[in-house]
Design a protein around this motif. Sequence first.
Motif, PDB file in Angstrom:
ATOM      1  N   LEU A  61      -6.117   0.909  -2.635  1.00 26.64           N
ATOM      2  CA  LEU A  61      -6.055  -0.352  -1.861  1.00 26.64           C
ATOM      3  C   LEU A  61      -6.799  -1.552  -2.267  1.00 26.64           C
ATOM      4  O   LEU A  61      -6.585  -2.673  -2.045  1.00 26.64           O
ATOM      5  CB  LEU A  61      -6.855   0.175  -0.636  1.00 26.64           C
ATOM      6  CG  LEU A  61      -6.783  -0.599   0.930  1.00 26.64           C
ATOM      7  CD1 LEU A  61      -5.132  -0.591   1.206  1.00 26.64           C
ATOM      8  CD2 LEU A  61      -7.587   0.051   1.827  1.00 26.64           C
ATOM      9  N   ALA A  62      -7.919  -1.158  -3.132  1.00 25.95           N
ATOM     10  CA  ALA A  62      -8.812  -2.235  -3.764  1.00 25.95           C
ATOM     11  C   ALA A  62      -8.004  -3.489  -4.259  1.00 25.95           C
ATOM     12  O   ALA A  62      -8.477  -4.705  -3.895  1.00 25.95           O
ATOM     13  CB  ALA A  62      -9.578  -1.733  -4.569  1.00 25.95           C
TER      14      ALA A  62
ATOM     15  N   ARG B 114     -10.830  -2.999   6.745  1.00 27.35           N
ATOM     16  CA  ARG B 114     -12.074  -3.922   7.490  1.00 27.35           C
ATOM     17  C   ARG B 114     -13.332  -4.087   6.679  1.00 27.35           C
ATOM     18  O   ARG B 114     -13.981  -5.140   6.839  1.00 27.35           O
ATOM     19  CB  ARG B 114     -12.002  -3.290   8.965  1.00 27.35           C
ATOM     20  CG  ARG B 114     -10.629  -3.275   9.707  1.00 27.35           C
ATOM     21  CD  ARG B 114     -10.589  -2.361  10.542  1.00 27.35           C
ATOM     22  NE  ARG B 114     -11.361  -3.127  11.907  1.00 27.35           N
ATOM     23  CZ  ARG B 114     -10.368  -3.861  12.868  1.00 27.35           C
ATOM     24  NH1 ARG B 114      -9.221  -3.546  12.694  1.00 27.35           N
ATOM     25  NH2 ARG B 114     -11.099  -4.375  13.965  1.00 27.35           N
ATOM     26  N   ALA B 115     -13.696  -2.933   6.430  1.00 29.79           N
ATOM     27  CA  ALA B 115     -15.258  -2.832   5.778  1.00 29.79           C
ATOM     28  C   ALA B 115     -15.298  -3.794   4.565  1.00 29.79           C
ATOM     29  O   ALA B 115     -16.155  -4.527   4.549  1.00 29.79           O
ATOM     30  CB  ALA B 115     -15.588  -1.289   5.543  1.00 29.79           C
ATOM     31  N   ARG B 116     -14.168  -3.817   3.769  1.00 27.79           N
ATOM     32  CA  ARG B 116     -14.346  -4.331   2.671  1.00 27.79           C
ATOM     33  C   ARG B 116     -14.170  -5.810   2.980  1.00 27.79           C
ATOM     34  O   ARG B 116     -15.021  -6.546   2.127  1.00 27.79           O
ATOM     35  CB  ARG B 116     -13.262  -4.004   1.771  1.00 27.79           C
ATOM     36  CG  ARG B 116     -13.495  -4.364   0.149  1.00 27.79           C
ATOM     37  CD  ARG B 116     -12.262  -3.940  -0.689  1.00 27.79           C
ATOM     38  NE  ARG B 116     -12.261  -4.597  -1.936  1.00 27.79           N
ATOM     39  CZ  ARG B 116     -13.294  -4.109  -3.105  1.00 27.79           C
ATOM     40  NH1 ARG B 116     -14.061  -3.411  -2.771  1.00 27.79           N
ATOM     41  NH2 ARG B 116     -13.240  -4.740  -4.055  1.00 27.79           N
ATOM     42  N   VAL B 117     -13.297  -6.451   3.694  1.00 19.15           N
ATOM     43  CA  VAL B 117     -13.141  -7.653   3.965  1.00 19.15           C
ATOM     44  C   VAL B 117     -14.420  -8.384   4.635  1.00 19.15           C
ATOM     45  O   VAL B 117     -14.858  -9.384   4.375  1.00 19.15           O
ATOM     46  CB  VAL B 117     -11.981  -7.961   4.801  1.00 19.15           C
ATOM     47  CG1 VAL B 117     -11.792  -9.451   5.349  1.00 19.15           C
ATOM     48  CG2 VAL B 117     -10.642  -7.475   4.260  1.00 19.15           C
ATOM     49  N   ALA B 118     -14.800  -7.714   5.700  1.00 15.08           N
ATOM     50  CA  ALA B 118     -15.987  -8.034   6.337  1.00 15.08           C
ATOM     51  C   ALA B 118     -17.404  -8.051   5.274  1.00 15.08           C
ATOM     52  O   ALA B 118     -18.183  -9.306   5.546  1.00 15.08           O
ATOM     53  CB  ALA B 118     -16.639  -7.069   7.548  1.00 15.08           C
ATOM     54  N   GLN B 119     -17.192  -7.174   4.344  1.00 15.09           N
ATOM     55  CA  GLN B 119     -18.486  -7.077   3.774  1.00 15.09           C
ATOM     56  C   GLN B 119     -18.431  -8.170   2.592  1.00 15.09           C
ATOM     57  O   GLN B 119     -19.326  -9.056   2.314  1.00 15.09           O
ATOM     58  CB  GLN B 119     -18.565  -5.950   2.785  1.00 15.09           C
ATOM     59  CG  GLN B 119     -19.757  -5.514   1.884  1.00 15.09           C
ATOM     60  CD  GLN B 119     -19.239  -4.479   0.644  1.00 15.09           C
ATOM     61  OE1 GLN B 119     -18.250  -3.958   0.820  1.00 15.09           O
ATOM     62  NE2 GLN B 119     -20.056  -4.678  -0.327  1.00 15.09           N
TER      63      GLN B 119
ATOM     64  N   VAL C 191       0.723  -1.175   0.085  1.00 16.65           N
ATOM     65  CA  VAL C 191       0.140  -0.159  -0.053  1.00 16.65           C
ATOM     66  C   VAL C 191       0.994   1.422   0.046  1.00 16.65           C
ATOM     67  O   VAL C 191       0.767   2.234  -0.583  1.00 16.65           O
ATOM     68  CB  VAL C 191      -1.195   0.035   1.248  1.00 16.65           C
ATOM     69  CG1 VAL C 191      -1.889   0.988   1.056  1.00 16.65           C
ATOM     70  CG2 VAL C 191      -1.586  -1.263   1.408  1.00 16.65           C
ATOM     71  N   ASP C 192       2.012   1.242   0.838  1.00 13.93           N
ATOM     72  CA  ASP C 192       2.778   2.293   0.963  1.00 13.93           C
ATOM     73  C   ASP C 192       3.306   2.519  -0.478  1.00 13.93           C
ATOM     74  O   ASP C 192       3.594   3.858  -0.863  1.00 13.93           O
ATOM     75  CB  ASP C 192       4.155   2.105   1.794  1.00 13.93           C
ATOM     76  CG  ASP C 192       3.578   1.729   3.346  1.00 13.93           C
ATOM     77  OD1 ASP C 192       2.194   2.240   3.616  1.00 13.93           O
ATOM     78  OD2 ASP C 192       4.217   1.336   3.979  1.00 13.93           O
ATOM     79  N   TRP C 193       3.883   1.441  -1.171  1.00  7.57           N
ATOM     80  CA  TRP C 193       4.533   1.686  -2.468  1.00  7.57           C
ATOM     81  C   TRP C 193       3.688   2.202  -3.425  1.00  7.57           C
ATOM     82  O   TRP C 193       3.963   2.859  -4.615  1.00  7.57           O
ATOM     83  CB  TRP C 193       5.200   0.309  -2.840  1.00  7.57           C
ATOM     84  CG  TRP C 193       6.505   0.295  -2.244  1.00  7.57           C
ATOM     85  CD1 TRP C 193       7.061  -1.094  -1.191  1.00  7.57           C
ATOM     86  CD2 TRP C 193       7.674   0.904  -2.097  1.00  7.57           C
ATOM     87  NE1 TRP C 193       8.075  -0.831  -0.923  1.00  7.57           N
ATOM     88  CE2 TRP C 193       8.751   0.282  -1.454  1.00  7.57           C
ATOM     89  CE3 TRP C 193       7.844   2.262  -2.693  1.00  7.57           C
ATOM     90  CZ2 TRP C 193       9.916   0.766  -1.046  1.00  7.57           C
ATOM     91  CZ3 TRP C 193       9.162   2.766  -2.337  1.00  7.57           C
ATOM     92  CH2 TRP C 193      10.138   2.054  -1.512  1.00  7.57           C
TER      93      TRP C 193
ATOM     94  N   PRO D 223      -9.792   1.642   8.152  1.00  6.58           N
ATOM     95  CA  PRO D 223     -11.029   1.308   8.075  1.00  6.58           C
ATOM     96  C   PRO D 223     -11.642   0.638   6.632  1.00  6.58           C
ATOM     97  O   PRO D 223     -12.613  -0.276   6.882  1.00  6.58           O
ATOM     98  CB  PRO D 223     -12.126   2.511   8.473  1.00  6.58           C
ATOM     99  CG  PRO D 223     -10.962   3.341   9.185  1.00  6.58           C
ATOM    100  CD  PRO D 223      -9.629   2.871   8.691  1.00  6.58           C
ATOM    101  N   LEU D 224     -11.078   1.300   5.699  1.00  3.41           N
ATOM    102  CA  LEU D 224     -11.595   0.756   4.394  1.00  3.41           C
ATOM    103  C   LEU D 224     -11.329  -0.901   4.070  1.00  3.41           C
ATOM    104  O   LEU D 224     -12.154  -1.308   3.692  1.00  3.41           O
ATOM    105  CB  LEU D 224     -10.735   1.594   3.348  1.00  3.41           C
ATOM    106  CG  LEU D 224     -11.012   3.156   3.519  1.00  3.41           C
ATOM    107  CD1 LEU D 224     -10.060   3.821   2.336  1.00  3.41           C
ATOM    108  CD2 LEU D 224     -12.455   3.385   2.607  1.00  3.41           C
TER     109      LEU D 224
END
Lengths: 820, 115
Positions: A291-292, A332-337, A209-211, A329-330
């Motif tokens: 991130l996606a 966590r939300a995506r994985v849980a969803q 993500v950093d890269w 948060p992005l």
Amino acid sequence: MTGRPLYVGIDLGTTNSAVAVFDGESTQVVRNAQGSPLTPSVVRIDAKGRVTVGSAARRFLDRDPENTRSEFKRLMGTERPLPFRASGRELTPPELAAEILKALRGDVRDQLGSLPTAAVISVPALFELPQSAATAEAARLAGFDKVELLPEPIASALAAGWTAEHGDGRWLVYDLGGGTFDVSLLETDGGFLRVVGHDGDNFLGGRDVDWAIVDWATAMIEREHGVKIRRDNPEHAAATAQLKHAAEEAKVALSRANEAVLTMPAPLEIAGHGAFDPELVLGRATLEELLAPLVDRSLEVCRRLLADHHTDPGQLARIVFVGGPTVTPLLRARVAQVLGAPVADGLDPMTLVAQGAAIHAATSALDGRGAGPLVRRGARLWLQFPAVCTDLSPHVVGRVVEGGSGPMPERIHLVRDDGGFTSEVTTLDAEHAFVVAVELVSRHANTFTIVAQDAAGAVLAVDPPTVTIVQGMTIGDPPLSRSIGVALASDQVQVYFERGTPLPARRSFTHVTVESVARASADSVLKIPIVQGEHDRAHLCRLVGTLEIPGHAIARTLPAGSDIELTIELDRGGRMSARALVPALDQVFEHVAHLLVPAADTEVLAASLATLRKRVDDLRADAFRRGMAQVLGTLEHAEHELAEVARDLGAALGGNDDAGQRARRNLLEIDAALDEVEQSKQWPELEQRAVRTLTWAGGQIAYLGTDRERALFEDIARAIDGARQERNVRDLQRQLRLANQLGETAWYRDPDTWPALFDAASSRIDAATDLPKAQALVREGRAANGRNDYAELRRITEKLWKLLPHDPSAQRQSYDSGVR
Amino acid sequence: MNAVERWAGNPFFVLELAVTASRAEVERAGQKWLAMLELGLARAAIYTTPLGVRARTPELVRTAMAELRDPERRAGHEPWCLLQEPASVIDPPESTASEGEPGFDAMGPLQWSRR
């Protein structure tokens, strides 16, 4: 030793480290002098030789990179020391890690008043043996007397399980670290925790993500300033490091705000362009876009793990997040969803691993307070009991080892200190031993007083007078992450420990030398390579150590065909020791050499990368011709991973050793994956072999086997069918070996077998390593055959086999192994 | 280890448990045998199988516990525990003739011609 026990767990991380303690009932994260639960894994040494650790050192990472080191965890197991220019000092990766551990140890002393002497340290699930050995060495250098290593996913699972109030079910531990992604499927059943399976991606981590942010930033800079910053250009290394640091901070800031500014501590300096200060604002929406694709890759791994274990995502009771990047948060939300499972609340993803390690320290009875002053009173007992256990009715087993000055105890019983339970009275047996069942109060530290009585019923003093057992969730013995065995001269592997073997473990096998070792010769050395991996062929596994028997150390010349009794032992942390007994010399050799990760030479890496790219191209062309769609998917994945390796190689060329090690490791993984693709091409041949084996072994067993062997063979034949249906190459090879062994067991009973085997071996003695000895054996064998002495003929034939030559090219490939 | 020896190492035999043993009983028995072995107690040193008496070691106990924790692997051991035939005479060779494909390779060119 007074007060509550001090069980210490340490998460020695790539980016940050943490320490937690467990007192038998609850865990506590220890804060450092700055009040933070996290200590950056950064070490700085200034010109005067003063060592600074943690956030104080981290501040110098950009300003003074020549005297500040980070991410050395990735270099653990290599022999390369890292220089600190100003002081002229050089520290190895374990020495650097020791500085972090010393700081954490000091934090425990400052907060709890006791300098711990024992701890459990977590290590990545797929750490190789040299890396584990280096971690243990770091702990020793930091002053720990006793240390156990624990795989990180097991530590986080244990911590999550300990605090869980939920009922039985399966759950997922999603662990995204700085550079790797691990996912574990766990099951709680009746209070017992079990690791069902594990998967991961060595190419995926928060750093990606950093890269991705750095790449976005350099694209923006090029667009707005006309300056192209390249990660693989050594002249741009300082600017890249500044951008990377700013990217990390912006990512953290975006977990609370909608946008963040990439702030550089100093203007960027680019040769030919001078200094400039770009203004870069990163929004949440852009971060989500960046991130996606990375989150989707992690979800693909999760789905694969769930499918492998026949678990529907909807069946998951919860998801536990571990690792700094999962704070986003992005994510966590995506994985849980996507997985459709609830997220476990109240668990700190940054310190969960340290907490789990602390709980495990209790399970292993590693009390960090060390031994107290020796005060003995009464009969001395040697006790064995679980310090922590899930079972509500465990056993306390003991033995009187010293009677003291008074009479010996005759009977023993235990009384729980809350008065709610008294065990049965047990009479000591002939070995002065006893086994007593006790009952525990759930989720408490249960202390029992040991009541010993003499024959007349008088109560006697015993040492120790009490035992304490904590009831709570535990996990079984840590499993071995990869199989370990010995590379044979034939390039095959004699597996000592299969993957998943509970640790500690010890096994012995007898090998036979394939070449002689001349006494007092400096050049003559017999090598016993120890390898780690899941492949049948030794050269595809990783060399993790070599036990050597050198000519200068032997009492007399060791001829080819000599027996070597090799014992390999692994402790609970996966640290290995090996011991070779040579009966002919009556000598023991224990020194395991070269327990190091190979250096990552950039030229070698570049050549390997080019070779693997060509191999992918060739395999793809072949797969198209054969219409192998599944193989095409694997090759596409390999190609993607090779692109990642190319990026790491670029960073390594820019002076980043850590990236070089990552590239080396990942090239090996890709190489092994391509080998599997090639193996799958040989599937038709393997199927033919399966038919031959089943026919041959089935015939032998039907003709010469016992009822038991026939039943066993049916079982194995079913397993062979299963492996064929699943097209599982490794499992099929393993089952075929078992079928052959069973067939041979029956076959050796046939009186005609040994004369035939003797004839076959005799026909090859021209090439024997010791011709006179072989000729003598052939004469003895003929005589034995003449008098129908098949037992003697078998003994002679087995000796002849040991003298038959090996294939030198296979031996070279197999790390020059001198045994079979 | 050949297949018959693997059978002698059946986890239920090692832990002296019935096939109906619960998960808690598996942990309890394993913990007890490990403790007794650590103390060097003679009664923990051996266990009985239909193939005769075998030596019990801490490694064997740990492996048995790990096998019975996994429901799929446990199911594979249960039928073998129930079989109680008299012991058969098993005499495996000291070493195989070949490390490649035992049985086939052992005789080289003779292979199939004999049978």
